[in-house]
Design an enzyme around this catalytic site. Sequence first.
Site: not given
Length: 281
Positions: A32, A34-35, A38, A62, A154, A187-188
């Site tokens: 979520g 989202l930007h 995404h 995680q 990742q 998102s951060r």
Amino acid sequence: MCVVVDKISDLKTMLQGFRSEGKSIGFVPTMGALHKGHVSLVERSVAENDITVVSIFVNPTQFNDKNDLKNYPRMPEKDIAMLEAAGVNVVFMPTESEIYPEPDTRVFDFGMLDKVMEGKFRPGHFNGVAQVVSKLFDIVEPHRAYFGQKDYQQLAIIRAMVRMLGYRIEIVGCPIVREPDGLAMSSRNLLLTPEHRKSAPLIYQTLAEARNKTNEFSVKDMIDWVVNRINSDPNLKVEYFELADADSLLPVQGWDHPNGIVGCIAVWAGNIRLIDNMMFK
């Protein structure tokens, strides 16, 4: 029309119906907030598949830091509106108890892949990623799944997990989407103070400049140059910068390395941890 589902059983029934009609299913797992990054994954899935499913689930396994989990931005209504506009068919928004009716005790062995860089500073993080993504793959059973290259390590872990568990899923890596000033979308970024947000583009600027200096510095000196340049801004503090083999992610010794070389970095901007990467060769 975008359908929002929160139960695994409802989602499986719906997707089984699409499958019986011979429709291909694309999947974008997200947490979520989202930007445009995404949205670029979603648009790729919409273009390449008949049905696109997006999950929104802030996965607790995680997070090493419980405060990080608590403070992770959540904006479901805005996210759903954004996904509907992008042409998503199904949004899966499960509760924690739906995904983890009991604790997931699986431990994945990725060799050195999850021990370096992010894995070194966030022990257990990638095991949590593998737990949740494998669960989501089992639920959705997509033909293709889309991940951003901003989370380079990742993406490597997901590819390794797919091979390990024998999934017949095509993993599609999508390019980093950046703000106009070069900062990798995350998102951060929403959590940055104005002062730290102003300093953060130095990360990308330094990587881009470094890539043009490979004939001036050895690998070791290049690492020092990048770290010192970013740390010269009092608002930023490098946690690590590695020049690594593009596949194994193990550190390289020289520019004559036979495989591709990726530069991966993590930087603290105040209390917010930002990551980025760039191909050097």
